[in-house]
Write an enzyme that holds these catalytic residues in place. Sequence first.
Site, PDB file in Angstrom:
ATOM      1  N   ASP A  26       0.827  -1.209   0.000  1.00  0.00           N
ATOM      2  CA  ASP A  26       0.000   0.000   0.000  1.00  0.00           C
ATOM      3  C   ASP A  26       0.858   1.254   0.000  1.00  0.00           C
ATOM      4  O   ASP A  26       1.996   1.259   0.486  1.00  0.00           O
ATOM      5  CB  ASP A  26      -0.877   0.047   1.259  1.00  0.00           C
ATOM      6  CG  ASP A  26      -2.097  -0.840   1.164  1.00  0.00           C
ATOM      7  OD1 ASP A  26      -2.181  -1.656   0.236  1.00  0.00           O
ATOM      8  OD2 ASP A  26      -2.977  -0.712   2.047  1.00  0.00           O
ATOM      9  N   HIS A  28      -5.258   2.846  -4.019  1.00  0.00           N
ATOM     10  CA  HIS A  28      -5.446   3.061  -2.579  1.00  0.00           C
ATOM     11  C   HIS A  28      -6.042   4.449  -2.337  1.00  0.00           C
ATOM     12  O   HIS A  28      -5.856   5.027  -1.268  1.00  0.00           O
ATOM     13  CB  HIS A  28      -4.110   2.900  -1.857  1.00  0.00           C
ATOM     14  CG  HIS A  28      -4.206   2.740  -0.372  1.00  0.00           C
ATOM     15  ND1 HIS A  28      -5.176   1.982   0.241  1.00  0.00           N
ATOM     16  CD2 HIS A  28      -3.435   3.252   0.638  1.00  0.00           C
ATOM     17  CE1 HIS A  28      -5.000   2.019   1.556  1.00  0.00           C
ATOM     18  NE2 HIS A  28      -3.962   2.803   1.823  1.00  0.00           N
ATOM     19  N   HIS A  81      -5.773   9.323   0.315  1.00  0.00           N
ATOM     20  CA  HIS A  81      -5.915   8.545   1.543  1.00  0.00           C
ATOM     21  C   HIS A  81      -6.958   9.109   2.503  1.00  0.00           C
ATOM     22  O   HIS A  81      -6.830   9.021   3.727  1.00  0.00           O
ATOM     23  CB  HIS A  81      -4.572   8.402   2.265  1.00  0.00           C
ATOM     24  CG  HIS A  81      -4.493   7.167   3.119  1.00  0.00           C
ATOM     25  ND1 HIS A  81      -4.887   7.155   4.438  1.00  0.00           N
ATOM     26  CD2 HIS A  81      -4.096   5.909   2.846  1.00  0.00           C
ATOM     27  CE1 HIS A  81      -4.713   5.944   4.941  1.00  0.00           C
ATOM     28  NE2 HIS A  81      -4.248   5.167   3.988  1.00  0.00           N
ATOM     29  N   HIS A  83       3.804  -1.953   3.350  1.00  0.00           N
ATOM     30  CA  HIS A  83       3.852  -0.598   2.794  1.00  0.00           C
ATOM     31  C   HIS A  83       5.270  -0.337   2.294  1.00  0.00           C
ATOM     32  O   HIS A  83       6.206  -0.339   3.100  1.00  0.00           O
ATOM     33  CB  HIS A  83       3.500   0.440   3.861  1.00  0.00           C
ATOM     34  CG  HIS A  83       2.167   0.241   4.503  1.00  0.00           C
ATOM     35  ND1 HIS A  83       1.964  -0.686   5.509  1.00  0.00           N
ATOM     36  CD2 HIS A  83       0.967   0.840   4.279  1.00  0.00           C
ATOM     37  CE1 HIS A  83       0.686  -0.637   5.878  1.00  0.00           C
ATOM     38  NE2 HIS A  83       0.067   0.270   5.143  1.00  0.00           N
TER      39      HIS A  83
END
Length: 262
Positions: A73, A124, A128, A218
Amino acid sequence: MPSLTRKMKRPVAGFRAAAAISAAVALALPLTGCASMDTTAPSAARAHAGAAGQAEFGAVDCRKAKCIALTFDAGPSEHSARLLDILKEKKVKATFFLLGKRHIEKYPELVRRMADEGHEVASHTWDHKILTRIPPAEIREELRRPDDEIERLTGHRPTLMRPPQGRTDDTVRKIAREEGLAEILWSVTAKDYLTDDPDLIRERVLQQSSRDGIILLHDLYPGTVPAVPGIIDALKERGYVFVTVPQLLAPGRAEPGTVYRP
C-alpha cells in the site's frame, strides 16, 4: 493502515507518530470495520466460479496450490525501485495499491514499471481520505482520480482498490461498484508503520501467514523492503506460491462492489 491523509508530504518519521495513535483502531478494522458488510473469501470466489463453469486461472491454480498474495500500500515511493528489483530476482508477482497525490504524481515511471513487469496495479485512493467520512461525490473523486492516472500511464484501468484503514460501508461499496472496482482487504499485517526493524516485520508476517492469505505491507517505510527477501524465502520454503490478488481469486474474477477478505 493508519491514516496518512494530509501527512504524506512530511518525512516518514513525521507521520509515524500519528500512525501509532491510530494503530489499535486500524488493526481492529479487518475484524470490525466491515462488520455489517458481507465479505467474500478467495476460496468462495473460486468455488462459485467453478460451479459456473469458468476455467481461466492463468499459470497458477490456487484451487490446488498453496497460494498467498503479497500486497503493498501507499506507494510508489523512493523504496519501490529496490522492491521491484527484489521481486524480479525472486520471480514473485505482487499487487500494488497506489496512492495518487504525491505518489503516482511523483513516480510515474515506477507505475509503468510495475505494470510492465507483470504486477497488478490497483488503487489506494487519491489522497488517503477515510471514505466512510466523506460525501459520495468526494468518494467518487478519491476513487476515480488514481484510476484515471493509472490508466493513462499503463493503458489498463484498475479493477481493484483498497480503502484506507480498511474502512468501507454500503455507500462506499455502491460507488465502488459503479466505478467498476472490487475492494480488497487483508489477513496479515506486519505493523510496518510502527517499526523500521526488518527482522520484526518478517517475523510478524510469518507468524500470521496461512493459505489464501493476503499480506499487507507498505513500500514507503524504510524497514519494509529489506524484510521482503526473507519473507519470500521463508514462505517459499513452507510451500507457498506467491500470486497476485486476481490470481488468488481465479478462476473467479473480482466483482465490482464486492469486498474480498480471507
